[in-house]
Design an enzyme around this catalytic site. Structure first.
Site, PDB file in Angstrom:
ATOM      1  N   ARG A  39       0.217  -1.137   0.192  1.00 36.83           N
ATOM      2  CA  ARG A  39      -0.068  -0.466  -0.438  1.00 36.83           C
ATOM      3  C   ARG A  39       0.820   0.865  -0.358  1.00 36.83           C
ATOM      4  NH1 ARG A  39      -5.021  -0.417  -1.932  1.00 36.83           N
ATOM      5  NH2 ARG A  39      -6.194   1.337  -2.016  1.00 36.83           N
ATOM      6  N   HIS A  42       1.828   1.568  -3.550  1.00 38.34           N
ATOM      7  CA  HIS A  42       1.088   2.234  -4.470  1.00 38.34           C
ATOM      8  C   HIS A  42       0.873   3.426  -4.409  1.00 38.34           C
ATOM      9  CE1 HIS A  42      -2.696   1.925  -6.080  1.00 38.34           C
ATOM     10  NE2 HIS A  42      -3.509   2.476  -5.114  1.00 38.34           N
TER      11      HIS A  42
END
Length: 215
Positions: A39, A42
């Site tokens: 995450r 990302h």
């Protein structure tokens, strides 16, 4: 608590993860450690975080995720971090806080004091901006479930994160000076989206393998 509404994953997000995983193999990581690391990458498009992040044991992240699911307080150091945490409200008291130049107390550090007085022990703290907020948290008897300490900057950021690791508190941090609100919020969101660590096929379903952004 009411179970969270299933999250709708946009095709652009799926494609982002597909590209991420085409460049680096994260499949050997345990589920929550992988969710947090991916995450962060990302959100930043920075694969360097995979070598820069310092993640706790899986059981520590699981305890934090379970605590949040059970309603544990979630505290952010600044409004940008709070705004980036999309699954639930995060407490931020920086608007109400007042620094004290005479003593060197910054507004961010004062906000930590206000928030701790409100939530007490057992919270998850997310620091993505001010090293002084992290430093103040370490001085107080906060007894957190987890500290996500990813402040950014040339002055004090790396040092405050090193102090966090040395404190022995359960923590997510990184070694370098980089960090910021987006990556701190992303790490928190990884704990708040169960699909990220319970559904191994979330981003690998063949029907989405060639998803592309449309105009």
């Amino acid at each position: 608590m009411t179970p969270p509404t299933p999250r709708q994953v946009h095709p652009i997000e799926r494609e982002s993860y597909r590209r991420l995983r085409s460049r680096v193999d994260t499949s050997g990581m345990s589920p929550l450690r992988r969710a947090v690391a991916e995450r962060v990458v990302h959100s930043s498009a920075d694969l360097g975080y995979l070598d820069d992040l310092v993640l706790p044991e899986e059981a520590v992240l699981r305890a934090a995720a379970d605590a949040l699911a059970g309603g544990a307080p979630l505290v952010a150091d600044v409004q940008m971090v709070a705004a980036g945490i999309t699954a639930r409200r995060a407490l931020c008291r920086v608007r109400e806080a007042k620094g004290d130049p005479a003593t060197g107390l910054t507004r961010s550090a004062a906000a930590v004091r206000l928030a701790l007085a409100e939530v007490g022990p057992g919270a998850v703290w997310v620091v993505g901006c001010a090293p002084t907020a992290l430093e103040e948290l370490l001085r107080l008897d906060a007894r957190p479930v987890l500290v996500i300490g990813l402040p950014v900057g040339f002055v004090g950021a790396a040092e405050s994160k090193a102090a966090l690791r040395a404190s022995g508190l359960p923590a997510v941090s990184n070694i370098s000076e980089k960090g910021g609100s987006a990556v701190a919020a992303a790490a928190a969101n990884a704990l708040l989206y169960p699909d990220l660590y319970t559904d191994p096929d979330l981003y690998t379903d063949p029907q989405f393998a060639s998803a592309e952004e449309t105009p």
